[in-house]
Scaffold this motif. Structure first.
Motif, PDB file in Angstrom:
ATOM      1  N   GLY A  34       4.143  -3.131   3.411  1.00 22.19           N
ATOM      2  CA  GLY A  34       3.872  -4.483   2.943  1.00 22.19           C
ATOM      3  C   GLY A  34       3.037  -5.198   3.986  1.00 22.19           C
ATOM      4  N   PHE A  35       2.074  -5.961   3.543  1.00 21.63           N
ATOM      5  CA  PHE A  35       1.156  -6.625   4.467  1.00 21.63           C
ATOM      6  C   PHE A  35       0.653  -7.921   3.850  1.00 21.63           C
ATOM      7  N   ARG A  36      -0.021  -8.698   4.659  1.00 20.83           N
ATOM      8  CA  ARG A  36      -0.754  -9.873   4.176  1.00 20.83           C
ATOM      9  C   ARG A  36      -2.129  -9.874   4.819  1.00 20.83           C
ATOM     10  N   TYR A  37      -3.119 -10.317   4.061  1.00 21.50           N
ATOM     11  CA  TYR A  37      -4.440 -10.612   4.598  1.00 21.50           C
ATOM     12  C   TYR A  37      -4.541 -12.130   4.665  1.00 21.50           C
ATOM     13  N   ILE A  38      -4.934 -12.637   5.803  1.00 22.92           N
ATOM     14  CA  ILE A  38      -5.251 -14.062   5.939  1.00 22.92           C
ATOM     15  C   ILE A  38      -6.741 -14.107   6.246  1.00 22.92           C
ATOM     16  N   TRP A  85       6.220  -5.035   6.710  1.00 24.48           N
ATOM     17  CA  TRP A  85       7.236  -3.987   6.720  1.00 24.48           C
ATOM     18  C   TRP A  85       6.575  -2.652   6.401  1.00 24.48           C
ATOM     19  N   GLN A  86       7.287  -1.578   6.730  1.00 21.94           N
ATOM     20  CA  GLN A  86       6.783  -0.241   6.462  1.00 21.94           C
ATOM     21  C   GLN A  86       7.968   0.704   6.327  1.00 21.94           C
ATOM     22  N   ALA A  97       0.841  -1.196   0.000  1.00 24.93           N
ATOM     23  CA  ALA A  97       0.000   0.000   0.000  1.00 24.93           C
ATOM     24  C   ALA A  97       0.874   1.243   0.000  1.00 24.93           C
ATOM     25  N   PHE A  98       0.486   2.199  -0.839  1.00 23.75           N
ATOM     26  CA  PHE A  98       1.121   3.515  -0.895  1.00 23.75           C
ATOM     27  C   PHE A  98       0.119   4.516  -0.325  1.00 23.75           C
ATOM     28  N   GLN A  99       0.601   5.409   0.524  1.00 25.52           N
ATOM     29  CA  GLN A  99      -0.274   6.414   1.113  1.00 25.52           C
ATOM     30  C   GLN A  99       0.414   7.770   1.074  1.00 25.52           C
ATOM     31  N   ARG A 100      -0.338   8.789   0.697  1.00 28.82           N
ATOM     32  CA  ARG A 100       0.180  10.157   0.641  1.00 28.82           C
ATOM     33  C   ARG A 100      -0.634  11.031   1.579  1.00 28.82           C
ATOM     34  N   SER A 101       0.051  12.003   2.145  1.00 31.32           N
ATOM     35  CA  SER A 101      -0.580  12.937   3.061  1.00 31.32           C
ATOM     36  C   SER A 101      -0.092  14.346   2.750  1.00 31.32           C
ATOM     37  N   PRO A 102      -0.924  15.343   3.004  1.00 30.91           N
ATOM     38  CA  PRO A 102      -0.475  16.717   2.770  1.00 30.91           C
ATOM     39  C   PRO A 102       0.523  17.197   3.823  1.00 30.91           C
ATOM     40  N   SER A 103       0.671  16.444   4.913  1.00 31.70           N
ATOM     41  CA  SER A 103       1.596  16.861   5.969  1.00 31.70           C
ATOM     42  C   SER A 103       3.038  16.559   5.570  1.00 31.70           C
ATOM     43  N   GLU A 104       3.951  17.149   6.264  1.00 33.77           N
ATOM     44  CA  GLU A 104       5.369  16.941   5.976  1.00 33.77           C
ATOM     45  C   GLU A 104       5.764  15.502   6.306  1.00 33.77           C
ATOM     46  N   PRO A 105       6.705  14.931   5.557  1.00 39.18           N
ATOM     47  CA  PRO A 105       7.186  13.585   5.879  1.00 39.18           C
ATOM     48  C   PRO A 105       7.782  13.581   7.275  1.00 39.18           C
TER      49      PRO A 105
END
Length: 185
Positions: A122-126, A147-148, A106-114
């Motif tokens: 990275g994830f898994r759904y079981i 991971w992130q 998953a990619f996520q963007r925010s208007p706030s500063e990094p």
């Protein structure tokens, strides 16, 4: 002498398994599109109404989990979920039950500063998936974080202004009506 292709009988276990796997994969994809396009009804359609979901160490029902997820993604300017490896295992003892393990990024963007909100994970759904009234949906989900990382916005290439962009308000190109039939044109 050429061999004639063999057809698969419509009631065969093999065809039923393929159809079940495809229906399960489509449920998983509805959730990803629903989250990314901010379409709560579409995301909810991946789950049975009484589904139990484990997310971030919390176990909750479908609607409570979706409240949390949609509150989080509403703070983002964009999310994009890639569901990659999907392994569906049908329960040999119950034709209406399956387990699916799905890898995702998953990619996520925010208007706030990094680093606030600009992440790649990275994830898994079981998932325990069941068929009720002919429809496959998730009954239980475990979300496993693998991971992130923070996504450095300074290193990203800007999208040209003239480019078609995704939208989360129902105006995304995927929401456009089907074009008129153009066969024979």
């Amino acid at each position: 002498m050429s061999e004639q292709p063999r057809s698969i009988p419509s009631g065969s276990v093999g065809l039923d398994a393929l159809l079940a796997e495809r229906a399960i994969e489509r449920a998983l994809l509805r959730y990803a599109r629903g989250v990314d396009r901010m379409d709560r009804d579409l995301a909810a359609s991946a789950f049975h109404p009484d589904a139990r979901i484990t997310l971030g160490g919390t176990v909750a029902d479908r609607d409570t989990t979706l409240d949390v997820v949609f509150a989080l993604v509403a703070r983002r300017t964009m999310t994009m979920h890639y569901l990659t490896n999907v392994l569906v295992e049908l329960d040999p003892a119950d034709p209406d039950r399956a387990r699916a393990e799905t890898y995702g990024i998953a990619f996520q963007r925010s208007p706030s500063e990094p680093p606030h909100g600009n992440i790649v994970s990275g994830f898994r759904y079981i998932d325990l998936v069941t068929r009720r009234a002919g429809e496959w949906r998730v009954r239980e989900r475990l979300t496993v974080s693998e991971w992130q990382r923070v996504d450095d916005l300074a290193g990203q290439w800007p999208i040209p202004e003239a480019s078609l962009r995704g939208a989360r308000d129902g105006s995304d190109p995927v929401s456009r009506p089907w074009p008129p039939d153009c066969r024979g044109a």
